[in-house]
Design a protein around this motif. Structure first.
Motif, mmCIF file in Angstrom:
data_model
loop_
_atom_site.group_PDB
_atom_site.id
_atom_site.type_symbol
_atom_site.label_atom_id
_atom_site.label_comp_id
_atom_site.label_asym_id
_atom_site.label_seq_id
_atom_site.Cartn_x
_atom_site.Cartn_y
_atom_site.Cartn_z
ATOM 1 N N GLU A 1 21.510 20.756 21.960
ATOM 2 C CA GLU A 1 22.023 22.101 22.200
ATOM 3 C C GLU A 1 21.032 22.925 23.026
ATOM 4 N N LYS A 2 19.741 22.788 22.727
ATOM 5 C CA LYS A 2 18.728 23.522 23.490
ATOM 6 C C LYS A 2 18.681 23.047 24.938
ATOM 7 N N ARG A 3 18.783 21.724 25.156
ATOM 8 C CA ARG A 3 18.809 21.206 26.525
ATOM 9 C C ARG A 3 20.027 21.718 27.279
ATOM 10 N N ARG A 4 21.179 21.742 26.597
ATOM 11 C CA ARG A 4 22.405 22.235 27.227
ATOM 12 C C ARG A 4 22.266 23.709 27.583
ATOM 13 N N GLN A 5 21.679 24.491 26.684
ATOM 14 C CA GLN A 5 21.496 25.917 26.933
ATOM 15 C C GLN A 5 20.552 26.139 28.101
ATOM 16 N N LYS A 6 19.480 25.358 28.169
ATOM 17 C CA LYS A 6 18.515 25.488 29.262
ATOM 18 C C LYS A 6 19.175 25.128 30.594
ATOM 19 N N ALA A 7 20.017 24.083 30.595
ATOM 20 C CA ALA A 7 20.715 23.696 31.815
ATOM 21 C C ALA A 7 21.691 24.789 32.248
ATOM 22 N N LEU A 8 22.380 25.395 31.290
ATOM 23 C CA LEU A 8 23.299 26.488 31.630
ATOM 24 C C LEU A 8 22.552 27.675 32.233
ATOM 25 N N GLU A 9 21.405 28.009 31.672
ATOM 26 C CA GLU A 9 20.615 29.117 32.220
ATOM 27 C C GLU A 9 20.122 28.794 33.624
ATOM 28 N N ARG A 10 19.698 27.551 33.833
ATOM 29 C CA ARG A 10 19.236 27.144 35.158
ATOM 30 C C ARG A 10 20.386 27.205 36.164
ATOM 31 N N ASP A 11 21.555 26.699 35.771
ATOM 32 C CA ASP A 11 22.710 26.737 36.661
ATOM 33 C C ASP A 11 23.151 28.163 36.957
ATOM 34 N N GLU A 12 23.058 29.024 35.959
ATOM 35 C CA GLU A 12 23.425 30.425 36.167
ATOM 36 C C GLU A 12 22.483 31.076 37.174
ATOM 37 N N GLY A 13 21.196 30.752 37.082
ATOM 38 C CA GLY A 13 20.228 31.287 38.038
ATOM 39 C C GLY A 13 20.512 30.816 39.454
ATOM 40 N N VAL A 14 20.844 29.534 39.599
ATOM 41 C CA VAL A 14 21.175 28.992 40.924
ATOM 42 C C VAL A 14 22.430 29.671 41.461
ATOM 43 N N TRP A 15 23.431 29.866 40.609
ATOM 44 C CA TRP A 15 24.669 30.500 41.026
ATOM 45 C C TRP A 15 24.417 31.930 41.488
ATOM 46 N N LYS A 16 23.571 32.667 40.760
ATOM 47 C CA LYS A 16 23.270 34.050 41.157
ATOM 48 C C LYS A 16 22.532 34.090 42.487
ATOM 49 N N GLU A 17 21.616 33.138 42.702
ATOM 50 C CA GLU A 17 20.927 33.068 43.993
ATOM 51 C C GLU A 17 21.922 32.794 45.118
ATOM 52 N N TRP A 18 22.874 31.893 44.863
ATOM 53 C CA TRP A 18 23.892 31.558 45.856
ATOM 54 C C TRP A 18 24.749 32.774 46.173
ATOM 55 N N GLU A 19 25.177 33.508 45.139
ATOM 56 C CA GLU A 19 25.983 34.710 45.365
ATOM 57 C C GLU A 19 25.200 35.745 46.173
ATOM 58 N N LYS A 20 23.923 35.908 45.859
ATOM 59 C CA LYS A 20 23.085 36.859 46.574
ATOM 60 C C LYS A 20 22.955 36.458 48.043
ATOM 61 N N MET A 21 22.747 35.169 48.278
ATOM 62 C CA MET A 21 22.613 34.676 49.639
ATOM 63 C C MET A 21 23.911 34.876 50.421
ATOM 64 N N VAL A 22 25.038 34.625 49.790
ATOM 65 C CA VAL A 22 26.331 34.774 50.445
ATOM 66 C C VAL A 22 26.600 36.244 50.779
ATOM 67 N N THR A 23 26.312 37.141 49.867
ATOM 68 C CA THR A 23 26.585 38.557 50.135
ATOM 69 C C THR A 23 25.614 39.138 51.152
ATOM 70 N N GLU A 24 24.370 38.654 51.196
ATOM 71 C CA GLU A 24 23.417 39.143 52.192
ATOM 72 C C GLU A 24 23.791 38.697 53.596
ATOM 73 N N ASP A 25 24.334 37.496 53.739
ATOM 74 C CA ASP A 25 24.704 36.971 55.049
ATOM 75 C C ASP A 25 26.009 37.558 55.557
ATOM 76 N N GLY A 26 26.723 38.248 54.719
ATOM 77 C CA GLY A 26 27.976 38.836 55.150
ATOM 78 C C GLY A 26 29.159 37.903 55.007
ATOM 79 N N ILE A 27 28.897 36.712 54.517
ATOM 80 C CA ILE A 27 30.000 35.762 54.329
ATOM 81 C C ILE A 27 30.850 36.256 53.174
ATOM 82 N N GLY A 28 32.128 36.208 53.375
ATOM 83 C CA GLY A 28 33.039 36.641 52.332
ATOM 84 C C GLY A 28 33.360 38.121 52.392
#
Length: 126
Positions: A87-114
């Motif tokens: 459960e702890k490994r799964r939670q850590k993976a979810l937090e890591r994936d959430e961080g990557v997703w937020k970085e991706w969203e930030k990159m997309v909105t900064e570039d004007g895409i979308g």
């Protein structure tokens, strides 16, 4: 308050203790029934078992129950610990994936895409 060197919270320790106690009770009951059946068979079929004192027969019964409680408590605790680690490994993976997703969203909105400027629509070849 947690013991020295322990990184577990009081709730985790309580849950681990509960699981081990449940396992000990189940194991003692299972092995108690098995040793009672063996004791009955010994009484019926074995003159050597019949000649034992009642104290030794009680010792054999309690020894079987103790062994069963110990084995089952250890088994349950290890299973609980394994599920907790998973459960702890799964939670850590979810937090890591959430961080990557937020970085991706930030990159997309900064570039004007979308934002509707047309850069996200196909190749533009006609």
């Amino acid at each position: 308050m947690t013991p020295h060197g322990s990184s577990r919270s009081a709730e985790e320790l309580s849950a681990a203790r509960s699981e081990a106690l449940r396992g000990a009770a189940v194991g003692a009951a299972k092995f108690g029934i098995a040793t009672a059946i063996l004791g009955f068979c010994g009484t019926v079929f074995s003159p050597i078992y019949r000649s034992l004192t009642i104290q030794f027969k009680v010792y054999l019964q309690v020894s079987g129950m103790t062994l069963g409680g110990w084995i089952e408590a250890d088994k349950r605790f290890r299973a609980w610990e394994h599920s907790r680690m998973r459960e702890k490994r799964r939670q850590k993976a979810l937090e890591r994936d959430e961080g990557v997703w937020k970085e991706w969203e930030k990159m997309v909105t900064e570039d004007g895409i979308g934002k509707g400027d047309g850069r996200d629509k196909g190749t533009g070849a006609k």
